[in-house]
Design a protein around this motif. Structure first.
Motif, mmCIF file in Angstrom:
data_model
loop_
_atom_site.group_PDB
_atom_site.id
_atom_site.type_symbol
_atom_site.label_atom_id
_atom_site.label_comp_id
_atom_site.label_asym_id
_atom_site.label_seq_id
_atom_site.Cartn_x
_atom_site.Cartn_y
_atom_site.Cartn_z
ATOM 1 N N LYS A 78 0.830 -1.205 0.000
ATOM 2 C CA LYS A 78 0.000 0.000 0.000
ATOM 3 C C LYS A 78 0.861 1.251 0.000
ATOM 4 O O LYS A 78 0.591 2.232 -0.713
ATOM 5 C CB LYS A 78 -0.931 -0.027 1.199
ATOM 6 C CG LYS A 78 -1.730 1.254 1.445
ATOM 7 C CD LYS A 78 -1.133 2.098 2.550
ATOM 8 C CE LYS A 78 -2.091 3.194 2.983
ATOM 9 N NZ LYS A 78 -1.503 4.077 4.024
ATOM 10 N N LEU A 79 1.923 1.267 0.806
ATOM 11 C CA LEU A 79 2.812 2.425 0.864
ATOM 12 C C LEU A 79 3.508 2.648 -0.476
ATOM 13 O O LEU A 79 3.654 3.791 -0.931
ATOM 14 C CB LEU A 79 3.827 2.240 1.987
ATOM 15 C CG LEU A 79 3.262 2.313 3.411
ATOM 16 C CD1 LEU A 79 4.308 1.870 4.427
ATOM 17 C CD2 LEU A 79 2.755 3.715 3.729
ATOM 18 N N LEU A 80 3.939 1.581 -1.117
ATOM 19 C CA LEU A 80 4.548 1.708 -2.448
ATOM 20 C C LEU A 80 3.548 2.292 -3.441
ATOM 21 O O LEU A 80 3.891 3.175 -4.244
ATOM 22 C CB LEU A 80 5.039 0.342 -2.936
ATOM 23 C CG LEU A 80 6.276 -0.226 -2.228
ATOM 24 C CD1 LEU A 80 6.518 -1.663 -2.663
ATOM 25 C CD2 LEU A 80 7.509 0.629 -2.520
ATOM 26 N N ASN A 81 2.324 1.824 -3.383
ATOM 27 C CA ASN A 81 1.283 2.336 -4.278
ATOM 28 C C ASN A 81 0.993 3.808 -4.009
ATOM 29 O O ASN A 81 0.786 4.605 -4.930
ATOM 30 C CB ASN A 81 0.000 1.518 -4.127
ATOM 31 C CG ASN A 81 0.139 0.098 -4.636
ATOM 32 O OD1 ASN A 81 1.063 -0.218 -5.378
ATOM 33 N ND2 ASN A 81 -0.754 -0.772 -4.220
ATOM 34 N N GLN A 82 0.965 4.177 -2.733
ATOM 35 C CA GLN A 82 0.706 5.572 -2.361
ATOM 36 C C GLN A 82 1.811 6.508 -2.854
ATOM 37 O O GLN A 82 1.535 7.603 -3.366
ATOM 38 C CB GLN A 82 0.597 5.707 -0.845
ATOM 39 C CG GLN A 82 -0.795 5.562 -0.283
ATOM 40 C CD GLN A 82 -0.817 5.836 1.200
ATOM 41 O OE1 GLN A 82 -0.036 5.267 1.962
ATOM 42 N NE2 GLN A 82 -1.707 6.710 1.618
ATOM 43 N N ILE A 83 3.043 6.088 -2.665
ATOM 44 C CA ILE A 83 4.166 6.921 -3.088
ATOM 45 C C ILE A 83 4.149 7.113 -4.596
ATOM 46 O O ILE A 83 4.402 8.214 -5.111
ATOM 47 C CB ILE A 83 5.496 6.295 -2.611
ATOM 48 C CG1 ILE A 83 5.600 6.420 -1.080
ATOM 49 C CG2 ILE A 83 6.693 6.943 -3.285
ATOM 50 C CD1 ILE A 83 6.742 5.643 -0.476
ATOM 51 N N MET A 105 -7.586 -5.413 -0.716
ATOM 52 C CA MET A 105 -7.901 -6.259 -1.868
ATOM 53 C C MET A 105 -6.999 -5.942 -3.055
ATOM 54 O O MET A 105 -6.535 -6.847 -3.761
ATOM 55 C CB MET A 105 -9.371 -6.111 -2.233
ATOM 56 C CG MET A 105 -10.307 -6.615 -1.135
ATOM 57 S SD MET A 105 -12.038 -6.650 -1.621
ATOM 58 C CE MET A 105 -12.459 -4.910 -1.561
ATOM 59 N N ASN A 106 -6.740 -4.663 -3.296
ATOM 60 C CA ASN A 106 -5.878 -4.274 -4.413
ATOM 61 C C ASN A 106 -4.455 -4.779 -4.233
ATOM 62 O O ASN A 106 -3.835 -5.294 -5.166
ATOM 63 C CB ASN A 106 -5.888 -2.752 -4.572
ATOM 64 C CG ASN A 106 -7.219 -2.227 -5.057
ATOM 65 O OD1 ASN A 106 -8.005 -2.947 -5.655
ATOM 66 N ND2 ASN A 106 -7.491 -0.958 -4.803
ATOM 67 N N ALA A 107 -3.927 -4.636 -3.012
ATOM 68 C CA ALA A 107 -2.568 -5.113 -2.743
ATOM 69 C C ALA A 107 -2.499 -6.638 -2.811
ATOM 70 O O ALA A 107 -1.518 -7.205 -3.319
ATOM 71 C CB ALA A 107 -2.103 -4.620 -1.374
ATOM 72 N N TYR A 108 -3.527 -7.306 -2.315
ATOM 73 C CA TYR A 108 -3.596 -8.771 -2.351
ATOM 74 C C TYR A 108 -3.536 -9.270 -3.794
ATOM 75 O O TYR A 108 -2.838 -10.239 -4.114
ATOM 76 C CB TYR A 108 -4.888 -9.219 -1.677
ATOM 77 C CG TYR A 108 -5.019 -10.691 -1.394
ATOM 78 C CD1 TYR A 108 -4.740 -11.198 -0.124
ATOM 79 C CD2 TYR A 108 -5.462 -11.583 -2.370
ATOM 80 C CE1 TYR A 108 -4.895 -12.546 0.157
ATOM 81 C CE2 TYR A 108 -5.615 -12.934 -2.093
ATOM 82 C CZ TYR A 108 -5.324 -13.414 -0.830
ATOM 83 O OH TYR A 108 -5.478 -14.755 -0.558
ATOM 84 N N ARG A 109 -4.266 -8.611 -4.678
ATOM 85 C CA ARG A 109 -4.229 -8.985 -6.091
ATOM 86 C C ARG A 109 -2.837 -8.788 -6.684
ATOM 87 O O ARG A 109 -2.393 -9.565 -7.529
ATOM 88 C CB ARG A 109 -5.238 -8.160 -6.890
ATOM 89 C CG ARG A 109 -6.706 -8.439 -6.582
ATOM 90 C CD ARG A 109 -7.599 -7.621 -7.509
ATOM 91 N NE ARG A 109 -9.017 -7.772 -7.214
ATOM 92 C CZ ARG A 109 -9.749 -6.881 -6.553
ATOM 93 N NH1 ARG A 109 -9.173 -5.755 -6.111
ATOM 94 N NH2 ARG A 109 -11.024 -7.086 -6.333
ATOM 95 N N GLN A 110 -2.161 -7.741 -6.246
ATOM 96 C CA GLN A 110 -0.847 -7.416 -6.792
ATOM 97 C C GLN A 110 0.241 -8.391 -6.353
ATOM 98 O O GLN A 110 1.015 -8.876 -7.176
ATOM 99 C CB GLN A 110 -0.428 -6.005 -6.363
ATOM 100 C CG GLN A 110 -1.120 -4.879 -7.083
ATOM 101 C CD GLN A 110 -0.646 -3.532 -6.544
ATOM 102 O OE1 GLN A 110 -1.117 -3.072 -5.509
ATOM 103 N NE2 GLN A 110 0.303 -2.926 -7.226
#
Length: 391
Positions: A78-83, A105-110
């Motif tokens: 999530k932090l990587l996605n936010q940055i 859910m988004n991170a789990y899919r990734q």
């Protein structure tokens, strides 16, 4: 297995009586099996603890056994996605610690998931989650990237190095219960389908049975939630619990009526005594409003609560009285000695901050007024409501 779990819930509900404090005598109505209470400690990661707890309950419901999944493995992604999002928004993105259930859910899919024993996310002294310093460092690195208008290979390495330093390095492979997995293959072995989960809300400024983007800061991924009438929201929660499903809950916990230490959240109407017993009404009416509220909030005696309408709920949202504060996991329902319904709620503040093992009971009035959204399995939504939502 599903049938056995449901039978267990019925047995528990019929035999357990709980007294959280002097004034409240609670009896279980529904009680769905879940995993143990965890502690997010000094981290703004309630969204992940609540959603992870919910998914662990889903594994129990599906006969997959008990698993302790790693919250911080998801938080890291999530932090990587936010940055990344913040950079592309020229520094105008949300780099706060909060989020909503769909972020899990988004991170789990990734990237999949790993067990807690494989990735605790605590790579520093103290033994408890503490993200203040890490977030300060990440903000500085993110700001530098935006200022330079460039993300170099060195920039990406620095970001990952910060996360490795505080949370630990992500394992490519690991052994769990005698088998070797990658994060992706472990997720596949659990059999959870992130597309099965639906976020529902209820507000009057948008059409019902349509999806819209909740206007709260933690919805930085701009996900859409399905809007339903308030009665449908409550009906869905009750239907879910009755049929062996749990509910992931997001809402406001900043009200005076929310007391984790007393294990109760109430929405008292201190002036309206209609429907209350004559003797208590006479005694109560002799006191001024300040005295009434003080007595109510000692949680030693039960007083009437607000009859929450959609209009009252909407007013709280639009005047910023009802805010997006905290996510928790609703695992059952109870009733007090007067038959009033409450929702048994698993918090992520550890087990030693109240005398109820880290759980609290939120009244229906409180839930009607202070819910931002819920997440449930799509099969936990009554058929007539699903039909209107077309899900």
């Amino acid at each position: 297995m599903k049938k056995n779990i449901l039978s267990l819930a019925v047995i528990i509900a019929s035999t357990v009586s709980v007294s959280a404090q002097d004034g409240y005598q609670f009896t279980a109505v529904t009680d769905v099996p879940v995993t143990s209470v965890k502690n997010q400690a000094s981290s703004g990661t309630c969204w992940c603890f609540a959603t992870t707890s919910f998914m662990e309950a889903e594994l129990l419901r599906n006969g997959k056994g008990e698993h302790d999944l790693s919250e911080m493995f998801i938080v890291r992604q999530k932090l990587l996605n936010q940055i990344d999002d913040n950079f592309l928004r020229r520094g105008k993105g949300n780099l706060g610690q909060g989020s909503l259930s769909h972020t899990f859910m988004n991170a789990y899919r990734q990237v999949g998931i790993v067990p807690e024993e494989v990735y605790s996310g605590i790579n520093y002294e103290g033994g408890k989650h503490s993200h203040g310093e890490m977030m300060s460092v990440l903000h500085a690195v993110a700001d530098a990237g935006v200022k330079n208008k460039k993300r170099s290979p060195q920039y990406d390495r620095v970001v990952n190095s910060v996360l490795d330093s505080y949370l630990g390095e992500v394992p490519e492979k690991f052994i769990y219960r005698g088998k070797e997995y990658t994060p992706k293959s472990f997720a596949e072995s659990l059999g959870l389908n992130m597309d099965d989960y639906i976020e529902l809300t209820s507000f009057t400024h948008k059409p019902y049975y349509k999806a819209f983007e909740l206007e709260v800061p933690d919805n930085w991924e701009h996900a859409k939630q399905y809007n339903v009438p308030l009665d449908d929201l409550i009906t869905t929660m009750d239907y879910a619990l009755k049929n062996g499903y749990t509910v992931c809950w997001d809402g406001d916990v900043s009200e005076k009526g929310f007391s984790h230490v007393n294990a109760v959240a109430i929405n008292p109407e201190v002036c309206d005594l209609s429907g209350y017993s004559k003797n208590d009404s006479v005694e109560f009416s002799k006191k001024n409003e300040a005295q009434r509220l003080e007595e109510v909030l000692k949680f030693k005696k039960i007083y009437p609560e607000v009859n929450v309408t959609p209009e009252i709920r909407q007013n709280g949202y639009e005047t910023f009285v009802t805010t997006d504060d905290h996510l928790m996991h609703i695992t059952g329902s109870v009733k007090d000695q007067y038959g009033t319904k409450y929702y048994k709620t698993k918090n992520s503040w550890g087990t030693d901050r109240n005398d109820n093992g880290g759980y609290l009971n939120m009244s229906e009035s409180y839930v009607r007024a202070k819910t931002i959204y819920i997440m449930v399995h799509k099969d936990a939504i009554p058929k007539e409501i699903r039909k209107k939502l077309k899900v």
